[in-house]
Design a protein around this motif. Structure first.
Motif, PDB file in Angstrom:
ATOM      1  N   GLN A 161      17.599 -22.846  -4.484  1.00 32.66           N
ATOM      2  CA  GLN A 161      18.693 -23.004  -3.869  1.00 32.66           C
ATOM      3  C   GLN A 161      19.377 -21.424  -3.060  1.00 32.66           C
ATOM      4  O   GLN A 161      20.137 -20.615  -3.736  1.00 32.66           O
ATOM      5  CB  GLN A 161      19.883 -23.406  -4.723  1.00 32.66           C
ATOM      6  N   PRO A 322      21.073 -30.109 -12.452  1.00 35.38           N
ATOM      7  CA  PRO A 322      21.110 -28.875 -11.876  1.00 35.38           C
ATOM      8  C   PRO A 322      22.181 -28.114 -11.985  1.00 35.38           C
ATOM      9  O   PRO A 322      22.289 -27.244 -11.297  1.00 35.38           O
ATOM     10  CB  PRO A 322      20.821 -28.974 -10.191  1.00 35.38           C
TER      11      PRO A 322
ATOM     12  N   ALA B 318      24.088 -29.909  -4.517  1.00 34.84           N
ATOM     13  CA  ALA B 318      23.490 -31.172  -4.387  1.00 34.84           C
ATOM     14  C   ALA B 318      22.967 -31.940  -5.780  1.00 34.84           C
ATOM     15  O   ALA B 318      21.696 -32.374  -5.647  1.00 34.84           O
ATOM     16  CB  ALA B 318      22.485 -30.859  -3.430  1.00 34.84           C
ATOM     17  N   TYR B 319      23.731 -32.241  -6.600  1.00 34.45           N
ATOM     18  CA  TYR B 319      23.476 -32.596  -7.945  1.00 34.45           C
ATOM     19  C   TYR B 319      22.644 -33.829  -7.899  1.00 34.45           C
ATOM     20  O   TYR B 319      21.553 -33.702  -8.851  1.00 34.45           O
ATOM     21  CB  TYR B 319      24.669 -32.848  -8.730  1.00 34.45           C
ATOM     22  N   ASN B 321      20.341 -34.656  -6.009  1.00 35.15           N
ATOM     23  CA  ASN B 321      19.045 -34.549  -5.054  1.00 35.15           C
ATOM     24  C   ASN B 321      18.948 -32.900  -4.814  1.00 35.15           C
ATOM     25  O   ASN B 321      19.178 -32.676  -3.729  1.00 35.15           O
ATOM     26  CB  ASN B 321      19.230 -35.315  -3.907  1.00 35.15           C
ATOM     27  N   PRO B 322      18.630 -32.234  -5.548  1.00 33.82           N
ATOM     28  CA  PRO B 322      19.106 -30.637  -5.551  1.00 33.82           C
ATOM     29  C   PRO B 322      18.044 -29.873  -4.703  1.00 33.82           C
ATOM     30  O   PRO B 322      17.819 -28.846  -4.799  1.00 33.82           O
ATOM     31  CB  PRO B 322      19.140 -30.279  -7.063  1.00 33.82           C
ATOM     32  N   ALA B 323      17.237 -30.547  -3.890  1.00 28.05           N
ATOM     33  CA  ALA B 323      16.262 -29.866  -2.952  1.00 28.05           C
ATOM     34  C   ALA B 323      15.646 -30.849  -1.876  1.00 28.05           C
ATOM     35  O   ALA B 323      15.814 -32.018  -1.932  1.00 28.05           O
ATOM     36  CB  ALA B 323      14.800 -29.331  -3.735  1.00 28.05           C
TER      37      ALA B 323
END
Lengths: 468, 468
Positions: A161, A322, B318-319, B321-323
């Motif tokens: 990120q 995350p 983007a909890y 879908n963090p990528a």
């Protein structure tokens, strides 16, 4: 680099509160805050505490520069307060758990003491760094667990990120990984860094064999060939064997091949057979592609002969969870305990200045953590569940150690700041003291964290007083 | 700050490949790379393209400093190559989609042309920045969609992934949010920043009313009172009304109250009634606590009278879908198209130097994107699904626009770099051109992205040639 500009890497409200304390004449009042998290991520049984080293570097360099004060002026902050910030630095005390320690929910992991402004103002950066690095170190530890002693490398920078990749690669090493592809983190934190080729290298040559040969020519001591650009079994591995042969003739040896797509269990077994049959049992097999602790475990359960794992997205973003929910809560003001009440009982805080004791089983493994008030007169004999009165554990005869130690005194960091590799050594020593049932991926045992009877009655008295 | 040191924020293999190209005498060969992503995150129907401005700043400042070259020397890089890096800067061309544009899977969004070293070496930082900012801008856009025109602020810095918080707050604004608590991002990118008080402010006073009064005294024009420290309905809101009355007597008005726990629908309705009954219909209600697009939608479906949303963890990480899975693929070397084949057909790349055309419906809404070869002689009449031969769409009569435009020429950024607020304006204009069925949270319509017949036959010929 960024560590020299931490003061405005903060929530705006830290500064409005600080100005409020300043303008209302409270700047010399004292406060104590605790950092703790409420829930272990990944449905796991433990967390690896990380981020302390970076946080201490930040505390050392915590200044407001002219440019920042000017900006705050444009945002409506008062000149008298900005004058105060001009000479601001952190002058308080910090007690902390060691970086790399195995920790659990609800236990205070950092205790920050100082004046009310300095203890408040560092909240955001503390949470930002400690939450994230502990999260990633924990994920790395799980991956390490799955991979055993095989080489595991962080390849995640492209999916990190943003600049969070700086801390992700470091925390991954604290949590047990061997190294990273991230050159920045390697330089800044002394991590092992490595890497060889992408598919584009191979595509850029007239054919795969030419690409392999050219790489081997220029990196004869460190060649890892990526074999899946066109056809892994029909082209990639045979070409790699050709190059292994050529390297051998020149007195070198091919280090490894890398699989980055397809069925890694199937392909690694086929590759191992072909390499062995060609006389290259020492050429290792590296694998990557959306790996995490579960996939690695599954590959090894299937006896996939993989020697090196490259782990990316799932590690550096802590993909399945995350964020760590660490919080920073006021425990005391001017030596008087404070409390936050909540409709969710588990969000009620623990008042007062507290110590944390770790109790051990006879075999040296961790038994429980106990939270007590600093000023208790008698030794703690039992620890209790914070809310369930029937859950009580006798601890007085157990071997114990304080979990927190002083790391900052009057604003000065008192010991050398740990390197990532030193914190990793500590982690590897401590994780051995955690019994396997807490390390299970599925329904791990819940570690005991209790509070002393005195702390419990202080909290309950304060709750009752408020609800009157 | 960090933008001045991007060159080693890279995967090690970019540098080994670069050295390989250099040592094998290929440094003046040319290459073209495409950036695209494969899968829309959040089970959504579109992505908001972001990160271009930061990437262009990085390209401008792309240098290897002495300290970095020294470090690379310690890592075994050759002196001749390090001498080359000493004077390295990006000298190629970049075509890109505009920041804030609405984009879809498989479409090339950036095309990088230059020598083979410079086009390769920028891969990691490009992916790191564009993947993450596009991810967060997309999440922000979904939150904006749910919140309508209500004020929405980013409060996520404490849970951001380390220094990723720098880009998260910016990207959130590009994707439609109004501002942030992040002072650093406010200063660096000219975002609106705001914030007032935490629970600790209130706990630090003898009682809640004293805390509210002191805040109002020092910030009479900008008071938002956090009402849930002890008891929202019995204490928090009555105390807030007392202070609202006192402010009114002095000619000011209380701006808002903030709810940060409990049932936000229930509490906001109760709070609204109490405030209205006390004669404060203009005092707004702010709410925070683990909000995302789904919770905001649910609150508003329940007619919760909330005027301001603070969104944190779920946005900035983007909890769910963090990528974003964006990739950077070689399309051409020395003007010859290149291809990567994969066992997963959807991972087969599109060869050659390509243009992207956006086609419009008669009402001006987006119809489809078409990818074609730059050197096609005839206008594209149809676009086809990349793999399903029956899916074909006539586009020749449609209004169309090129989606990519040149943003870097011979290494120079040719236009002013967009501010976040300017990119947000562009986003808000473009999102209006996307029909509602693509914006649904559940099973959104899949937007058409097709390839020209010439591109398709080039790809298929190359696949066949390889498999012979």
């Amino acid at each position: 680099m960024l560590k020299n500009y931490p003061a405005i890497y903060t929530d705006f409200y830290e500064l409005t509160m600080a100005q409020g304390y300043y303008l209302s004449g409270r700047k010399n009042e004292t406060a104590v805050f605790d950092y703790f998290f409420r829930k272990i991520p990944f449905k796991g049984g433990y967390v690896v505490f990380a981020g302390l080293s970076d946080f201490l570097e930040i505390i050392k360099g915590y200044r407001f520069h002219q440019e920042e004060l000017h900006y705050l002026h444009t945002q409506g902050f008062k000149d008298s307060f900005l004058d105060y910030l001009k000479n601001f630095s952190f002058t308080g005390n910090i007690h902390s758990v060691k970086e790399g320690e195995i920790v659990f929910a609800s236990t205070p992991l950092l205790r920050i003491e100082g004046n009310i402004i300095e203890t408040q103002i560092i909240e955001t950066i503390l949470l930002n760094i400690i939450n994230f690095e502990s999260l990633i170190a924990t994920k790395a530890s799980r991956i390490r667990q799955a991979a055993g002693e095989r080489l595991v490398l962080d390849f995640g920078l492209r999916r990190s990120q943003g600049f969070g990749g700086i801390q992700a690669s470091k925390a991954a090493v604290i949590g047990g990984l061997d190294g990273s592809s991230n050159v920045y983190a390697g330089m800044e934190f002394g991590l092992n860094v490595s890497g060889t080729m992408a598919h584009s290298w191979i595509q850029s040559f007239p054919n795969e064999l030419a690409a392999f040969r050219t790489y081997a020519e220029h990196f004869p001591n460190n060649t890892i060939l990526l074999v899946d650009t066109y056809d892994t079994l029909e082209q990639g591995i045979p070409n790699a064997i050709t190059v292994a042969q050529e390297l051998k003739e020149k007195g070198y040896s091919l280090k490894a091949i890398r699989l980055d797509s397809g069925d890694l269990a199937y392909l690694s077994k086929k590759a191992r057979k072909k390499l062995d049959a060609a006389g290259f049992p020492h050429v290792k097999i590296a694998a990557s592609n959306q790996l995490d602790e579960y996939l690695i475990k599954s590959l090894l359960d299937q006896k996939a002969p993989i020697d090196i794992f490259g782990v990316g997205t799932k590690l550096v973003t802590a993909y399945d969870n995350p964020a760590l929910d660490g919080v920073y809560k006021l425990a005391s003001v001017n030596d008087k305990p404070t409390l936050k009440i909540s409709e969710n009982v588990e969000k009620i805080t623990l008042p007062g200045i507290k110590n944390v004791t770790r109790y051990f089983n006879e075999d040296g493994t961790f038994y429980a953590d106990g939270i007590s008030l600093q000023n208790e007169q008698k030794p703690v004999s039992h620890i209790e569940h914070p809310f369930l009165p029937t859950k009580k554990t006798k601890v007085i005869d157990l071997k114990s150690e304080p979990l927190l130690s002083k790391v900052v005194e009057n604003g000065e960091v008192i010991n050398d700041i740990c390197s990532a590799t030193k914190s990793r050594s500590y982690f590897r020593q401590q994780i051995e003291k955690l019994s396997p049932e807490y390390k299970r991926f599925d329904n791990p045992h819940v570690y005991k964290v209790g509070i002393s009877t005195e702390l419990k009655s202080l909290r309950d008295t304060m709750i009752q007083k408020n609800s009157k």
